[in-house]
Scaffold this motif. Structure first.
Motif: not given
Ligand code: FES
Lengths: 203, 186
Positions: B42-55
């Motif tokens: 959870e970041i900047d009011g949104g959701c980011l999925r997938g370990p590569a994108d998150i990292l």
């Protein structure tokens, strides 16, 4: 039949580390002290049977991960952390085999009287230890490996051992440092070839 | 910023491990759904999925050293490592949830380990200490849980010397942390 088995490349057991190896299912811990000397012991701590290859090297001793018993280069127990004052009786020791490093490869013998004459005496540089999913017997035939279990193929030393029935580790070392990448590429081609051959053999 | 996390999931572990190595403070909230979906940031009011994108997103935070940034052309290695992690995660869940113990290492696990071993072994001979080059990067963080947790699938590590070498050097990184199933020191 030879007494010496090539279990790993020397470069795969760096100074002050331990590594696991198997020979026909028998578990062996390889480790190297700060002095560069390689040791091969039964992979079983005499205390409670923990695998010594999980251990770490401290002050020239191999320390067991479980309760920290430390074993010196001669395999005798030197230190028991729970009893720091104790002079450890010499009867407590790991079970050591003979280990010899030649041509970039670590060779181990379970026979104390094995002759070093069976081993290559030229220099070589480890390039790749590679798993081949095929029994050693068929790898031997396909590569025309002689009784000693190793041979020079032009500028490349080829040796093999069987960690468990049906699997072969092929160890390849290069006569020159510069050629190691070529030899490593050759190791992959050889593996693919041997595995394809093995699949063709009816079970 | 916070991570929807499941402690025993390998992909969630990759994110927590990456945050710890990069020195990012990452609060977590336990979310059983992450066992299926993997980690969610959870970041900047949104959701980011997938370990590569998150990292990758974490590497762009201001407090993170530029050493963690991607080199040119390294995206492919991140994508490769992420798909390898997905494969392991799938196989590991199947093994851990199996009602009966399975017999031996499945061929798909051998294939995955061989692919990783080939790559690490070639890199090492080319004096490339990490998948990501001179410095560990996202691809390395994604790779670590695979090779460390391959033990859950009973992969004998004596067959994979380059993987052993990778595990050893990875564990020595400052900020390294474990999860259940990854021994502290080796
Ligand atoms: S089992 Fe090795 S010290 Fe206890």
């Amino acid at each position: 039949m030879t007494d010496w088995f090539p279990l790993a490349l020397g470069m795969d057991v760096p100074s002050e580390t331990a590594a696991p190896a198997r020979l026909y299912g028998k578990e062996i811990a390889l480790w190297r002290g700060a002095d560069g000397q390689v040791h091969a012991w039964e992979d079983r701590c005499p205390h409670r049977g923990m695998r010594l290859s999980f251990g770490f090297v401290r002050n020239g001793n191999l320390a067991c991960l479980y309760h920290g018993w430390q074993f010196g280069a001669d395999a005798t127990c030197r230190h028991i952390p729970a009893h720091p004052e104790l002079r450890v009786p010499g009867t407590i020791h790991a079970h050591a085999y003979r280990a010899e490093e030649r041509a970039g490869i670590i060779w181990v013998s379970l026979n104390e009287d094995a002759s070093l004459d069976e081993l290559p005496d030229e220099d070589a540089f480890g390039a790749r230890s590679i798993l081949v999913q095929a029994p050693l017997a068929s790898v031997r035939v396909a590569l025309a490996l002689p009784e000693e279990g190793w041979k020079w193929q032009e500028d490349c030393l080829v040796a093999a051992h069987e960690p468990e029935p049906g699997l072969t580790m092929l160890h390849m070392a290069s006569a020159t440092l510069a050629n190691r990448l070529d030899i490593a590429a050759r190791a992959k081609t050889t593996r693919d070839h041997l595995e394809a051959l093995n699949e063709k053999v009816p079970a | 910023m916070r991570l929807r996390d499941w402690a025993l999931d390998d992909r969630c572990y990759a994110v927590r491990l990456g945050a710890s190595l990069m020195g990012v403070h990452l609060p977590t909230i336990t979310d059983a759904a992450a066992l299926e979906t993997g980690p969610v940031l959870e970041i900047d009011g949104g959701c980011l999925r997938g370990p590569a994108d998150i990292l990758q997103r974490l590497t762009s935070l201001p407090e993170v050293s530029r050493d963690w940034h991607l080199g040119i052309g390294e995206e492919r290695r991140d994508a490769w490592a992420e798909s390898a992690l997905e494969q392991l995660s799938h196989l590991r869940r199947a093994a851990l949830l199996a009602a009966l113990p399975t017999d031996g290492v499945p061929p798909s696990v051998f294939r995955l380990m061989t692919e990783i071993e080939d790559r690490l072994s070639d890199d090492r001979l080319c004096d490339r200490p990490w998948l990501s080059g001179r410095h560990p990067g996202v691809a390395d963080i994604l790779l670590f849980p695979i090779v460390a947790l391959s033990q859950d699938l009973e992969v004998p590590l004596d067959l994979y010397p380059a993987i052993r070498n990778f595990i050893r050097q990875f564990k020595a990184l400052p900020g390294f942390m474990t999860m259940p199933g990854v021994p502290e020191c080796h």
